[in-house]
Design an enzyme around this catalytic site. Structure first.
Site, PDB file in Angstrom:
ATOM      1  N   ASP A 125       1.080  -1.144   0.268  1.00 52.07           N
ATOM      2  CA  ASP A 125      -0.057   0.434   0.284  1.00 52.07           C
ATOM      3  C   ASP A 125       0.983   1.303   0.081  1.00 52.07           C
ATOM      4  OD1 ASP A 125      -2.592   1.513   0.167  1.00 52.07           O
ATOM      5  OD2 ASP A 125      -2.013   2.241   2.071  1.00 52.07           O
ATOM      6  N   SER A 126       0.637   2.666  -0.458  1.00 49.50           N
ATOM      7  CA  SER A 126       0.753   3.572  -0.435  1.00 49.50           C
ATOM      8  C   SER A 126       1.160   4.207   0.811  1.00 49.50           C
ATOM      9  CB  SER A 126       0.256   4.590  -1.570  1.00 49.50           C
ATOM     10  OG  SER A 126      -0.719   4.585  -0.690  1.00 49.50           O
ATOM     11  N   CYS A 137      -4.359  -0.912  -2.295  1.00 46.10           N
ATOM     12  CA  CYS A 137      -4.276   0.143  -2.741  1.00 46.10           C
ATOM     13  C   CYS A 137      -4.900   0.603  -4.306  1.00 46.10           C
ATOM     14  CB  CYS A 137      -2.964   0.979  -3.014  1.00 46.10           C
ATOM     15  SG  CYS A 137      -3.217   2.240  -3.172  1.00 46.10           S
ATOM     16  N   ASN A 138      -6.156   1.368  -3.315  1.00 46.11           N
ATOM     17  CA  ASN A 138      -6.560   1.618  -5.154  1.00 46.11           C
ATOM     18  C   ASN A 138      -6.196   2.364  -6.115  1.00 46.11           C
ATOM     19  OD1 ASN A 138     -10.206   0.571  -4.483  1.00 46.11           O
ATOM     20  ND2 ASN A 138      -9.457   1.012  -2.311  1.00 46.11           N
ATOM     21  N   THR A 139      -5.733   3.275  -5.286  1.00 44.48           N
ATOM     22  CA  THR A 139      -4.648   4.101  -6.837  1.00 44.48           C
ATOM     23  C   THR A 139      -3.857   3.449  -7.685  1.00 44.48           C
ATOM     24  OG1 THR A 139      -5.218   5.900  -5.107  1.00 44.48           O
ATOM     25  CG2 THR A 139      -3.195   6.323  -6.882  1.00 44.48           C
ATOM     26  N   GLU A 154      -4.600   9.439   8.992  1.00 43.26           N
ATOM     27  CA  GLU A 154      -3.300   9.301   9.023  1.00 43.26           C
ATOM     28  C   GLU A 154      -3.020  10.137   9.985  1.00 43.26           C
ATOM     29  OE1 GLU A 154      -1.018   9.108   5.754  1.00 43.26           O
ATOM     30  OE2 GLU A 154      -1.801   6.710   5.624  1.00 43.26           O
ATOM     31  N   CYS A 160     -11.612   2.789  -0.695  1.00 46.44           N
ATOM     32  CA  CYS A 160      -9.954   2.879  -0.347  1.00 46.44           C
ATOM     33  C   CYS A 160     -10.067   2.446   1.320  1.00 46.44           C
ATOM     34  CB  CYS A 160      -9.744   4.926   0.065  1.00 46.44           C
ATOM     35  SG  CYS A 160      -8.183   5.162   0.623  1.00 46.44           S
ATOM     36  N   HIS A 184      -7.814   3.064   3.805  1.00 46.92           N
ATOM     37  CA  HIS A 184      -7.962   3.580   4.672  1.00 46.92           C
ATOM     38  C   HIS A 184      -9.298   4.438   5.112  1.00 46.92           C
ATOM     39  CE1 HIS A 184      -4.091   4.982   3.513  1.00 46.92           C
ATOM     40  NE2 HIS A 184      -3.630   5.669   4.539  1.00 46.92           N
TER      41      HIS A 184
END
Length: 274
Positions: free
Chosen positions: A11-12, A74-76, A159, A193, A195
């Protein structure tokens, strides 16, 4: 450790921990390595080329750690990098390894949750701009009406540990209202996402009663379980030692502290220098 061939989860940042948590719950027997590219997060506002380059670099590091299978949690990254990695890079650099994402498993089932045929997607700007969900959902549920809303403040809220604070109310309500205004028939909201599950209490607070809220962790875990069953040649290569290792491209101390938002027990992180 030639017999150490963990499943890699990338993940990012930290959000992929929500996916890893569900995967470990369903498939506890395997070894796992988690890599968060915290030094270069967020990915959601970056270009396709940049996300692709960053993601490929991290995937290659996971391959070097022995991973035969990597999940882009990670969706992006799944939207902007997965297809190129699968079609252009793997045949050239690692034809015997596999990289999977979180969008395809989600779009294969999301339509099953809607009675009205109208669903809403809450995601980062990068995922929304990519149109990946719209395109993929149409393959499995061509009659489904899909509405999207980019929520650029939601990841920073999580975050920074503000997702449960009163200050988050404005941003959650704002994007829910914008999305639901696009169709009064929306009866299902997908948190696209990793998160966003941490914002579920706030989302439930402001979403109309009766709307289904879908997180990706369990969906991706179910899909991975099915994938390994259908591909025993990959399953056999994944080592089974019930170990977990966590890597970050930034400060391990920061990662360990932030991971507490996503993980039930304290974690120990190692620094990966890119």
């Amino acid at each position: 450790m030639p017999d150490y061939q963990p499943i890699g989860v990338f993940d990012s940042g930290y959000g992929g921990l929500t996916v890893l948590k569900s995967i470990v719950h369903q498939l506890p027997q395997y070894d796992y390595v988690y890599l968060g590219d915290n030094a270069r997060t967020p990915y959601g506002t970056r270009s396709f080329d940049t996300v692709y380059q960053y993601t490929l670099e991290c995937v290659q590091h996971l391959f070097a750690m022995g991973c035969r299978l990597v999940i882009l949690a990670c969706n992006t990254a799944s939207a902007k990098a997965l297809r190129n990695i699968q079609q252009l890079d793997l045949p050239r650099i690692a034809p015997d390894r596999r990289v999977l994402g979180v969008i395809r498993p989600t779009t294969e089932v999301v339509g099953n949750y809607s009675k009205s045929g109208h669903i809403g997607i809450l995601a980062t700007r990068g995922t929304v701009t990519s149109e990946s969900y719209v395109v993929e959902i149409d393959k499995f549920f061509p009659g489904l009406h899909v509405y999207q809303e980019a929520c650029p403040m939601w990841v920073p809220l999580v975050e920074n540990g503000e997702h449960g604070a009163p200050g988050a109310d404005y941003f959650v309500r704002q994007h829910l209202d914008r999305l639901l205004a696009k169709s009064p028939e929306i009866d299902t909201l997908l948190l696209a996402c990793t998160h966003y599950p941490l914002l579920l209490p706030k989302i439930r607070q402001f979403a109309p009663e009766g709307i289904a809220l879908l997180s990706q962790g369990e969906i991706v875990a179910d899909s991975l379980k099915n994938y390994l069953h259908r591909h025993p040649e990959i399953d056999e290569q994944c080592s089974r030692g019930r170990t977990l290792r966590f890597f970050t491209t930034d400060s391990p101390d920061d990662f360990e502290r932030q991971a507490g938002l996503f993980w039930d027990t304290p974690v120990r992180a190692e620094r990966l220098k890119l």
